[in-house]
Design a protein around this motif. Structure first.
Motif, PDB file in Angstrom:
ATOM      1  N   GLU A  95       0.660  -1.205   0.053  1.00 39.60           N
ATOM      2  CA  GLU A  95      -0.108   0.018  -0.145  1.00 39.60           C
ATOM      3  C   GLU A  95       1.028   1.351   0.064  1.00 39.60           C
ATOM      4  N   ALA A  96       2.031   1.207   0.458  1.00 40.21           N
ATOM      5  CA  ALA A  96       3.063   2.447   0.283  1.00 40.21           C
ATOM      6  C   ALA A  96       3.823   2.557  -0.799  1.00 40.21           C
ATOM      7  N   ARG A  97       3.769   1.414  -1.658  1.00 41.20           N
ATOM      8  CA  ARG A  97       4.753   1.481  -2.785  1.00 41.20           C
ATOM      9  C   ARG A  97       3.955   2.280  -3.851  1.00 41.20           C
ATOM     10  N   SER A 113       3.021   5.091  -3.680  1.00 39.69           N
ATOM     11  CA  SER A 113       3.347   6.482  -3.696  1.00 39.69           C
ATOM     12  C   SER A 113       4.895   6.979  -3.927  1.00 39.69           C
ATOM     13  N   LEU A 126       9.528  10.110  -3.873  1.00 34.58           N
ATOM     14  CA  LEU A 126       8.187   9.787  -3.240  1.00 34.58           C
ATOM     15  C   LEU A 126       7.232  10.999  -3.660  1.00 34.58           C
ATOM     16  N   VAL A 177       5.442  12.837  -1.748  1.00 33.74           N
ATOM     17  CA  VAL A 177       4.934  13.450  -0.824  1.00 33.74           C
ATOM     18  C   VAL A 177       5.530  14.882  -0.678  1.00 33.74           C
ATOM     19  N   GLU A 235       4.417  14.381   6.216  1.00 41.17           N
ATOM     20  CA  GLU A 235       3.900  13.530   5.269  1.00 41.17           C
ATOM     21  C   GLU A 235       4.831  12.214   4.939  1.00 41.17           C
ATOM     22  N   LEU A 236       6.156  12.176   4.898  1.00 40.66           N
ATOM     23  CA  LEU A 236       7.109  11.449   4.676  1.00 40.66           C
ATOM     24  C   LEU A 236       6.926  10.463   5.900  1.00 40.66           C
ATOM     25  N   GLN A 266       4.450   9.726   7.873  1.00 44.10           N
ATOM     26  CA  GLN A 266       3.319   9.068   7.820  1.00 44.10           C
ATOM     27  C   GLN A 266       3.381   7.856   6.594  1.00 44.10           C
ATOM     28  N   TRP A 267       4.142   8.190   5.584  1.00 41.01           N
ATOM     29  CA  TRP A 267       4.538   7.125   4.610  1.00 41.01           C
ATOM     30  C   TRP A 267       5.280   5.914   5.114  1.00 41.01           C
ATOM     31  N   LYS A 271       3.410   3.691   7.225  1.00 35.57           N
ATOM     32  CA  LYS A 271       2.720   2.910   6.145  1.00 35.57           C
ATOM     33  C   LYS A 271       3.438   1.746   5.545  1.00 35.57           C
ATOM     34  N   ALA A 272       4.720   2.237   5.103  1.00 35.23           N
ATOM     35  CA  ALA A 272       5.647   1.391   4.395  1.00 35.23           C
ATOM     36  C   ALA A 272       6.220   0.056   5.248  1.00 35.23           C
TER      37      ALA A 272
END
Length: 711
Positions: free
Chosen positions: A178-180, A182, A255, A257, A262-263, A265-266, A269-270
């Protein structure tokens, strides 16, 4: 820093440096380079962070006042660090910069004012994060898979520690799908950055183990993390309980972002471990408030921090502000002040550890350091006491190493009293009065008495453990209560316990009606039966259970094979013991001393009187076991139900007759011994055509020494 504290300055040079800016700048550069090497290359800093920062700040001030003195090789013009030769070099995708420091809130305010000016007169949103006191790491992912991990090194080139980082549990080997989504189009590799750290409890446990073994402890969790990360053996790294917090990316354009918040949070998520203590601030007061809160909460965190990192949140603004020669203009580290106090060293006492290691402990006039009262601090070992020249009666400087463990840095020589006394290690154990020994080449002094009260609990637990005498149910809670009540002081005391005595044991808890909780007859009966059963364990397990220095399970089996009785072993000379395969001079010396310590001999005689095994049945005292199974390899699987032996005991008897006992089956295996519920090893033996013995055939082999011709 005066000449007495600074070995790199002599008196003449210091005097010249005081009046000559060029000389002072050169002296500072040499001093900073020396400490940078100690910190980055050797992981062994010799001064505090505050002292290092002070040197760097003074050099910057001189160079600012005298620009003609700035050189390309000055520490102010590059990122600090060294690339070691132990690991392969890795060139970072982009340079890993250091951060400039704000040593107080006023300096932080000045940075925020400059930042506002650079952004059109308005302070932009700032992302505030904890500054983790660990070791910087760069992780590279290609097509979402971890392919490389590197230390920061000199900022441009680091060291490849991929194998070690793969052992760190919170590092994802693959980015979450789900992170890829971005990741920017066309980007095949991401270099993500963060900090490797060691939790406080893990650091304390690591240093406690080091002190028990007579090794020098790590100075702080940061050094422990760096040293663990750069181990040649990845298995050591895996045991060190490292963790990470990730917070940056080499190329923010890789990315989709827009900023630091925001980074983060990513990254979460990663699949990365991201520190939860982060705040997006829009005013200077919010930033100051976050810094004050973190300073107040510092002691309660499970890991070390040494400040707060404040960053301009927006990546576009970061790119516009750019970098100086060594640091980004868009970020700064607000550094917490290290706390050091002086107090009086009233005495030096000795603490006896579970393995008998004697550790000198400073008894201090209580002083508050980093939020807690310090009255005692370890001095590690005698060599450290002498190296620091710490004397009883000195005024000493105290801090918390890594702000966790109290540490005596050294004496204030100008305040030394004429009555200050040089301290030496006592010749006898303060706990039991037995002689203290120091093996050649070792740092630690040790008490080798089996009857030493300070070592009693650990020795008692070891004797009852599964690998030794296997007294089922004799756990730490019961043993602790037996010791505290005075019923048990050494391992021989187990064999005089009665069911009534055990049943009435006060467990240190109370019922609802206020009556004490007793062990009770049901548990007591089982314990008495387990104690009785332990008398029949093999001689090798008895040797292992005695906890003789350096004698582990395998060594005990080798010794029992060569000297299968306590009497024969006790009578053996040091040179004879050293001749046993796998023993050597160090173990032999410890064995020889053990049997010449009166307390140990007394315990052994009481064990003998209780009926505990003092010789293998396979041989009379002093008689060597014929090595009829030499060259054969056995594998044991399943449960032995008819002989009363465990697999370990059966294996020990096979080894005593010259066999090798392995844990895995191969074409080279001579026999597999299969008890009840044998599993995959039995199946593999059948598949490979390896002969399989049942329990009856094993017993016949042990009794007669005759190898079955047909199975």
């Amino acid at each position: 820093m005066d000449a007495e504290q600074n070995p790199l300055f002599d008196g003449a040079e210091l005097a010249k440096a005081t009046s000559d800016p060029a000389a002072r700048a050169e002296a500072l550069r040499r001093e900073i380079e020396h400490h940078s090497y100690q910190y980055y290359a050797l992981d062994a800093p010799t001064i505090s962070d505050a002292a290092f920062d002070s040197l760097m700040r003074e050099l910057r001030e001189i160079e600012a006042a005298h620009p003609e003195l700035v050189t390309a090789s000055s520490p102010t013009q590059r990122v600090g660090g060294y690339v070691g030769e132990q690991f392969a070099p890795v060139v970072h995708e982009r340079r890993m910069y250091s951060l400039d420091n704000a040593m107080d809130l006023d300096e932080l305010d000045e940075w925020m004012e400059r930042t506002a000016e650079a952004c059109g007169g308005v302070l932009p949103p700032l992302c505030c994060e904890l500054k983790i006191d660990g070791s910087s790491i760069a992780l590279t992912y290609e097509d979402g898979v971890l392919v490389r991990a590197a230390t920061r090194g000199d900022g441009t080139t680091g060291e490849d520690v991929t194998v070690n980082m793969r052992t760190v549990r919170d590092v994802p080997l693959r980015l979450r799908e789900e992170a890829r989504a971005s990741i920017a189009p066309g980007v095949e590799a991401l270099e993500l950055r963060g900090e490797v750290y060691m939790p406080k409890k893990s650091f304390e446990a690591l240093n406690a183990a080091a002190e028990e073994e007579g090794r020098a402890p790590f100075a702080n969790p940061r050094n422990a993390a760096a040293g663990s990360l750069r181990q040649k053996d990845a298995a050591v790294t895996k045991m060190r309980d490292l963790s990470t917090f990730m917070y940056a990316i080499a190329d923010d354009g890789a990315l989709e972002v827009e900023g630091q918040w925001e980074l983060l949070q990513w990254l979460r998520k990663a699949g990365f471990h991201v520190n939860p203590d982060v705040r997006l601030c829009t005013t200077a007061e919010e930033v100051r408030g976050f810094c004050r809160e973190c300073l107040e909460r510092r002691e309660s965190l499970p890991y070390e921090i040494d400040g707060v990192v404040v960053k301009v949140n927006d990546f576009a603004r970061q790119r516009a502000m750019g970098f100086t020669a060594r640091a980004p203009r868009w970020a700064i580290a607000f550094k917490f002040p290290p706390e050091e106090k002086t107090t009086l060293l009233r005495d030096i006492t000795v603490q006896v550890g579970r393995t008998g290691a004697l550790t000198p402990v400073a008894e201090l006039v209580p002083v508050v350091v980093a939020g807690s009262t310090v009255a005692r601090a370890t001095l590690h070992n005698l060599d450290e006491v002498h190296r620091k020249d710490v004397r009883v009666g000195d005024t000493v400087i105290v801090r918390k190493a890594g702000d966790v463990i109290p540490e005596v840095l050294g004496p204030v020589l100008s305040l030394r009293s004429p009555e200050a006394r040089i301290w030496e290690m006592p010749s006898v154990c303060p706990s039991c009065g037995s002689p203290v020994v120091r093996d050649p080449g070792e740092v630690a002094f040790r008490c080798i008495s089996i009857d030493c009260p300070a070592q009693a609990l650990e020795r008692l637990l070891h004797w009852a453990s599964r690998g030794a005498l296997d007294i089922d149910g004799m756990g730490e809670e019961i043993v602790s209560r037996l010791v505290e009540s005075g019923r048990v002081a050494d391992v021989a005391d187990y064999y005089s316990l009665s069911e009534e005595e055990l049943a009435s044991l006060d467990m240190g808890r109370v019922k609802a009606d206020g009556e004490p909780v007793r062990l009770g007859h049901t548990v007591a009966k089982k314990l008495v039966a387990a104690i009785e059963a332990s008398k029949g364990r093999t001689f090798a397990r008895v040797l292992f259970g005695l906890g003789i220095r350096h004698v582990g399970k395998t060594t005990a089996e080798a010794i029992a094979a060569a000297y299968p009785s306590m009497d024969a072993l006790a009578a053996a000379g040091e040179d004879e013991l050293a001749g046993i395969y796998g023993v050597g001079p160090k173990v032999a010396h410890g064995m020889w001393l053990f049997f010449r310590t009166p307390d140990n001999v007394s315990v052994i005689e009481r064990l003998r009187a209780a009926g505990v095994t003092m010789a293998d049945e396979a041989a009379a005292p002093g008689e060597e076991v014929p090595q009829v199974l030499a060259g054969l390899t056995f594998v044991l699987t399943g449960t032995l139900t008819h002989s009363g032996m465990t697999r370990d005991e059966a294996g020990a008897r096979l080894k005593a007759m010259g066999a090798k006992v392995s844990g895995s089956v191969s074409k080279k295996t001579s026999f597999v011994v299969a008890g009840e519920n044998a599993g995959s090893k039995y199946d593999k033996a059948v598949a490979l055509g390896v002969p399989v013995l049942d329990e009856a055939q094993l017993l016949n082999l042990l009794e007669t020494g005759e190898v079955p011709r047909e199975v």
